[in-house]
Scaffold this motif. Structure first.
Motif, mmCIF file in Angstrom:
data_model
loop_
_atom_site.group_PDB
_atom_site.id
_atom_site.type_symbol
_atom_site.label_atom_id
_atom_site.label_comp_id
_atom_site.label_asym_id
_atom_site.label_seq_id
_atom_site.Cartn_x
_atom_site.Cartn_y
_atom_site.Cartn_z
ATOM 1 N N THR A 183 7.039 53.358 -34.147
ATOM 2 C CA THR A 183 7.752 53.775 -35.352
ATOM 3 C C THR A 183 7.161 53.108 -36.581
ATOM 4 O OG1 THR A 183 9.798 54.076 -34.071
ATOM 5 C CG2 THR A 183 10.016 53.894 -36.462
ATOM 6 N N ASN A 184 6.881 51.807 -36.464
ATOM 7 C CA ASN A 184 6.262 51.086 -37.586
ATOM 8 C C ASN A 184 4.908 51.679 -37.938
ATOM 9 O OD1 ASN A 184 8.462 49.355 -37.505
ATOM 10 N ND2 ASN A 184 7.215 47.531 -37.813
ATOM 11 N N ALA A 185 4.093 51.966 -36.922
ATOM 12 C CA ALA A 185 2.756 52.500 -37.166
ATOM 13 C C ALA A 185 2.827 53.861 -37.865
ATOM 14 C CB ALA A 185 1.994 52.625 -35.846
ATOM 15 N N ILE A 186 3.742 54.708 -37.424
ATOM 16 C CA ILE A 186 3.886 56.037 -38.031
ATOM 17 C C ILE A 186 4.368 55.914 -39.470
ATOM 18 C CG2 ILE A 186 5.158 58.219 -37.920
ATOM 19 C CD1 ILE A 186 5.210 57.845 -34.846
ATOM 20 N N GLU A 242 -3.049 65.950 -41.095
ATOM 21 C CA GLU A 242 -3.821 65.211 -40.093
ATOM 22 C C GLU A 242 -2.915 64.329 -39.249
ATOM 23 O OE1 GLU A 242 -7.008 63.069 -41.885
ATOM 24 O OE2 GLU A 242 -7.859 64.834 -42.893
ATOM 25 N N LEU A 243 -1.912 63.723 -39.883
ATOM 26 C CA LEU A 243 -0.957 62.899 -39.134
ATOM 27 C C LEU A 243 -0.207 63.749 -38.121
ATOM 28 C CD1 LEU A 243 0.618 60.299 -38.578
ATOM 29 C CD2 LEU A 243 2.042 60.802 -40.569
ATOM 30 N N GLY A 244 0.210 64.952 -38.526
ATOM 31 C CA GLY A 244 0.912 65.852 -37.616
ATOM 32 C C GLY A 244 0.053 66.243 -36.429
ATOM 33 N N LEU A 269 -4.662 57.194 -35.859
ATOM 34 C CA LEU A 269 -3.859 57.079 -37.083
ATOM 35 C C LEU A 269 -4.658 56.431 -38.212
ATOM 36 C CD1 LEU A 269 -0.325 55.933 -35.795
ATOM 37 C CD2 LEU A 269 -1.000 58.185 -36.626
ATOM 38 N N ALA A 270 -5.552 55.543 -37.840
ATOM 39 C CA ALA A 270 -6.331 54.849 -38.859
ATOM 40 C C ALA A 270 -7.247 55.793 -39.627
ATOM 41 C CB ALA A 270 -7.155 53.735 -38.211
ATOM 42 N N ASP A 271 -7.534 56.958 -39.041
ATOM 43 C CA ASP A 271 -8.465 57.888 -39.673
ATOM 44 C C ASP A 271 -7.792 59.001 -40.459
ATOM 45 O OD1 ASP A 271 -10.660 56.523 -38.582
ATOM 46 O OD2 ASP A 271 -10.530 57.654 -36.706
ATOM 47 N N VAL A 272 -6.455 59.160 -40.327
ATOM 48 C CA VAL A 272 -5.789 60.286 -40.985
ATOM 49 C C VAL A 272 -5.671 60.022 -42.485
ATOM 50 C CG1 VAL A 272 -4.499 60.798 -38.876
ATOM 51 C CG2 VAL A 272 -3.434 59.421 -40.667
ATOM 52 N N GLY A 273 -5.766 61.119 -43.256
ATOM 53 C CA GLY A 273 -5.722 60.973 -44.707
ATOM 54 C C GLY A 273 -4.599 61.737 -45.375
ATOM 55 N N ASP A 274 -3.882 62.585 -44.608
ATOM 56 C CA ASP A 274 -2.764 63.326 -45.183
ATOM 57 C C ASP A 274 -1.777 63.690 -44.084
ATOM 58 O OD1 ASP A 274 -3.727 65.708 -43.855
ATOM 59 O OD2 ASP A 274 -5.145 65.986 -45.513
#
Length: 392
Positions: free
Chosen positions: A238-241, A288-290, A280-285
């Protein structure tokens, strides 16, 4: 890292009740104090806060509200939190090792939040008495320590002195030490606390606390390691998201900072770790997170709630529903420590519910009043025979 491994486990079928039977009996008895579906129904029908108080006088909150003059949401929250703290401290006095250390771990989160609140208040020049009044009672230090934190100058040297003379002697001091040590690998220690935003510092400290707690729980073994370990994994995810989602539109989302500063905030535990957190470290919006979360079924449904925005639900609402379900299940097993953690977190959810309902009544927003997550509700979507809201 900070906390030594427990010298003994929580016990087994033959010994658990000898060691921890009384406090476990207490916390399981306290489960009956949660508001029932009928209580929530009556509260949502109230027209004024006096009606709310009248209905709560027939619940476990009767004594907590007895000395209160006029009921207001902040006063209700304070009284409910104080009641929870009193119950928790009584449980703590009845505990022996390693349960006592486990209960202490629960309080470390609030200590971190209190210290960060005081540091943030220092930067904005707020009154110390006002800040201390806002601190959570479960995370309080000695009054002299609390008052010392905001007195240091908002300079690199001042923050160093703060850690070396005050925070080093607190239970969460090792987490600050780890933060300073890891930060010094990238820059000079003297500039660490001045240049990094307070929220980033807080996220780092919570990360260290989760990792330390998970290590301690894993060393305990047995059902505690299984059930509480899973709760901490979900908390880490949850924290990471949330860190990723909240970084969009900030410097943390810049390509150069994603793989360094942002990734460094992700706990090194959880169902997402290590493959998910690397992605997750690579997502920019958000798109991408979804796409990343779609690869993890337990989080794809939560993300879909956020993406759809249906029923006015946020991703936090979806997380709360998931947390309540898991915390309730922690009470189904026996001879483990997770029920103590679950009790505290479920009571916090109940307090959020009470504040939400009272605020809706005060502001005459009755159409929003049902947007809360009841605890141990027979109408919960995950309970058998209830398809009212569908299953997630």
């Amino acid at each position: 890292m900070a906390t030594p491994a427990p010298k003994s486990g929580p016990g087994n079928l033959a010994t658990f009740n000898i060691l921890h039977g009384f406090p476990e009996a207490l916390v399981r008895g306290m489960r009956s104090s949660f508001l029932a579906d009928a209580d929530y129904h009556h509260l949502t029908q109230c027209e004024t806060l006096d009606d709310v108080r009248l209905n709560l006088s027939e619940t476990d909150y009767m004594d907590a509200l007895a000395d209160m003059g006029t009921l207001i949401p902040t006063g209700l929250q304070k009284a409910a939190v104080e009641k929870l703290v009193t119950e928790f401290k009584y449980l703590r006095t009845q505990a022996i090792e390693p349960l006592s250390t486990f209960l202490d771990f629960i309080t470390y989160e609030y200590m971190i939040e209190n210290v960060m609140l005081l540091l943030k208040g220092t930067l904005s020049g707020r009154d110390i008495n006002e800040l201390i009044a806002q601190c959570h009672p479960l995370g309080m230090f000695k009054e002299s320590t609390m008052r010392s934190i905001p007195t240091f100058e908002s300079t690199p040297r001042g923050y160093q002195d703060l850690y070396q003379t005050v925070l080093v002697d607190t239970p969460v001091g090792p987490y600050f030490a780890q933060f300073l040590q890891e930060s010094s690998d990238r820059s000079e220690v003297s500039n660490v606390l001045e240049e990094v935003e307070i929220e980033i510092i807080k996220s780092s400290l919570i990360k260290y606390w989760i990792e330390d707690f998970a290590k301690f729980v894993d060393a305990l073994g047995g059902e505690t390691a299984v059930i509480m370990g899973d709760l901490l994994k979900v908390r880490a995810d949850t924290n990471a998201i949330n860190i990723t989602l909240n970084s969009f539109g900030t410097p943390l989302n810049e390509p150069a900072m994603r793989a360094s500063d942002r990734k460094r905030l992700y706990p090194a535990v959880g169902h997402l770790y290590p493959a998910g957190t690397s992605m997750l470290a690579d997502v920019g919006d958000e798109d991408e997170l979804g796409r990343v979360l779609e690869l993890f079924p337990m989080y794809s449904s939560i993300w879909n709630v956020h993406a759809a925005g249906s029923d006015g639900k946020s991703i936090d609402d979806a997380f709360y529903e998931r947390d309540v379900q898991m915390l309730e299940l922690a009470f189904e097993g026996q001879m483990h420590y997770a029920s103590f953690y679950a009790y505290v977190k479920l009571k916090e959810q109940e307090i959020r519910n009470l504040v939400w309902i009272s605020e809706c009544i005060l502001q005459q927003q009755k159409e929003e009043i049902h947007k809360f997550v009841p605890v141990f509700s027979f109408n919960a979507p995950w309970r058998a025979g209830s398809n009212k809201h569908g299953r997630r």
